[in-house]
Structures are given as C-alpha cells and as structure tokens.
Write a protein that holds these residues in place. Structure first.
Motif: not given
Length: 282
Positions: A3-32
C-alpha cells in the motif's frame, strides 16, 4: 500488493477545517484547501503574509497574546477570534494551535463557528432582554446597576416607573392591546432619555431607569416628570389617559447597593401613586 500512502497534503486538503503552518514571526508557510473555502484567499495569495494581517482589527491584540502563549509552549486548544474574509465579511473561527520547536513552526487548525456564534449571540440577547419590548430585562438591569454603583466617581439616580391603572384597563380591553401599549410606552421612554441612560422592563407594567451622573433628587425628579409626560402622550386606542407614577432614589443618599436603591425607588413610587389617586378622588 504493498500500500502506498498519498501525500500528506492531499489528505489535509480533504479536511473541512483550515490547517495553517506559520514561521515564528507568523508568516504563512502553508495552508490547506479549506483555508480558501473558509477565508477566501488562495494559498498563493497568503504565502509570506503575516497571519495577524487577516485577523479582524478588534481581535488582533487578543490574538497576539494567544500567540505568545503558544510560543511559550502552552498549547491553545479552543481560542476564538474573527477573520476578515477576502470579500470583506467577518468569519468567526475557533483554533487549536501548537508550537513545534523541533521544526521551528507553529501549527494551527481552525474551525469556522460563525453560525454557532450567531446562535450564541441570539441566546445572549434573549437572556438579557424582554421579548415584548426589546428592552433589557431584570437580569441586565442588575448587571448595569451594580456596574454603575461600582463607579464611585459618578453620581447615580434610579427611577422606578409603574403605569397607573394599566392592569384593570388591560383586563378590560385585552392583552393584545395591552401589549401594544407597553411597546409604545417603552419606545417613548427610550426616546425621552439621554444618551448613556439605561432603561429596563422589570415587570408587567414596571420599568426601571438608571441615570448615571444625575446630581440629586431635584434633577432626577425633573427627568421623572419628563417620562410621565411621555407616557401620557402615548396613544393606543382604546387606552386613553394612561399615566405613570415614578419613584426616585439616589446613590449614595438613599443606598449604596442595588437592593437598597431599588427598594427605595419602589417605595417612593408607591408614595407618588397614592398621591395621584388622592388627586383624582372627587
């Protein structure tokens, strides 16, 4: 077959909630993908922007304090704030956030709670307001009165108003007409008061008015006379000639707590009502 797992990003994009990753100064690095659905911005539109820029201006100070708490290593499980959607409307959010020092990023998951917050606001309004007139109720009066008493630098007068002969007239003409009169009286009283005064409906035909900054009984009685005239001008057929008796109490002369002031104003109202009845007698 392995079994090959899909990329984590594809899994996160199925979530109805927003997932955000920011750096220590609060700049967006990634969002779902849900981030765009909820807040309206595409991922490429927010990359590198500071998270705080999208927060409602009135919530930025509280959000900054919450971020500080997370950065100190204290996870934030249920923090609420408001974001401004790309088209300008307000979005109520509830966040869970955590600082991941080993990666040097802050991770947050946000759930939209706009409908829940609207329901909460309605329930809060219903809990503190009279459903007929829309005026604050006895519960809200007590809160406002205690707050006003706590302001030791400001004088305060309390007026207790009761309609004369309303109960008998209400029974004679019907409760529907009586409700119309109460709404008309409430509107007239509200319009007759100064900015900053407070009025509540505390019983069937009883109202209490708070006059912050009122210097004494003389000034309070002049306001009471104005309110009596406003009630007398109310015209809701078949009611005619409805009057009002208004009692006055001043803080601190007549009491320094809510119970004492309300009791004093109520007692004074009955003195005024008795005087009205005596004047009306042949």
């Amino acid at each position: 077959m392995p079994t090959t797992l899909p990329p984590l990003g594809e899994i996160l994009d199925l979530l109805p909630d927003a997932v955000c990753v920011v750096d220590p100064e609060g700049h967006y690095l990634a969002v779902s993908a849900a981030f765009e659905h909820i807040i309206g911005y595409r991922p490429d539109e927010v990359m590198g922007r500071r998270m705080i820029e999208l927060v409602h201006p009135d919530d930025r100070a509280a959000t900054a304090l919450a971020v500080q708490r997370v950065m100190e290593g204290r996870p934030l499980p249920h923090f609420r704030n408001r974001y401004l959607h790309r088209d300008g409307h307000v979005v109520d959010m509830q966040w869970s956030a955590k600082w991941l020092p080993e990666y040097g990023v802050r991770l947050a998951v946000g759930h939209q709670v706009t409908e829940l917050r609207e329901l909460e606001r309605k329930l809060e309004y219903m809990a503190g307001h009279d459903p007929l007139t829309g005026l604050p109720n006895r519960y809200r009066l007590r809160e406002e009165l205690e707050r006003a008493i706590g302001d030791s630098e400001q004088a305060l007068a309390v007026l207790y108003l009761d309609l004369d002969g309303f109960k008998a007239a209400n029974d004679r003409h019907g409760h529907a007409q009586g409700d119309r009169l109460l709404c008309e009286v409430a509107n007239r009283l509200r319009q007759a008061l100064r900015h900053g005064d407070f009025i509540a409906r505390v019983g069937g035909d009883e109202f209490v008015v708070l006059l912050p900054g009122c210097a004494g009984h003389g000034d309070a009685r002049r306001v009471a006379d104005t309110l009596q005239a406003s009630v007398a001008a109310a015209e809701v057929p078949p009611f005619a000639g409805i009057g009002a008796s208004v009692g006055v109490a001043c803080c601190p002369a007549d009491g320094r707590d809510a119970e004492a002031l309300l009791r004093c104003a109520d007692a004074d109202m009955y003195v005024v009502k008795h005087r009205h009845r005596g004047a009306a007698a042949p």
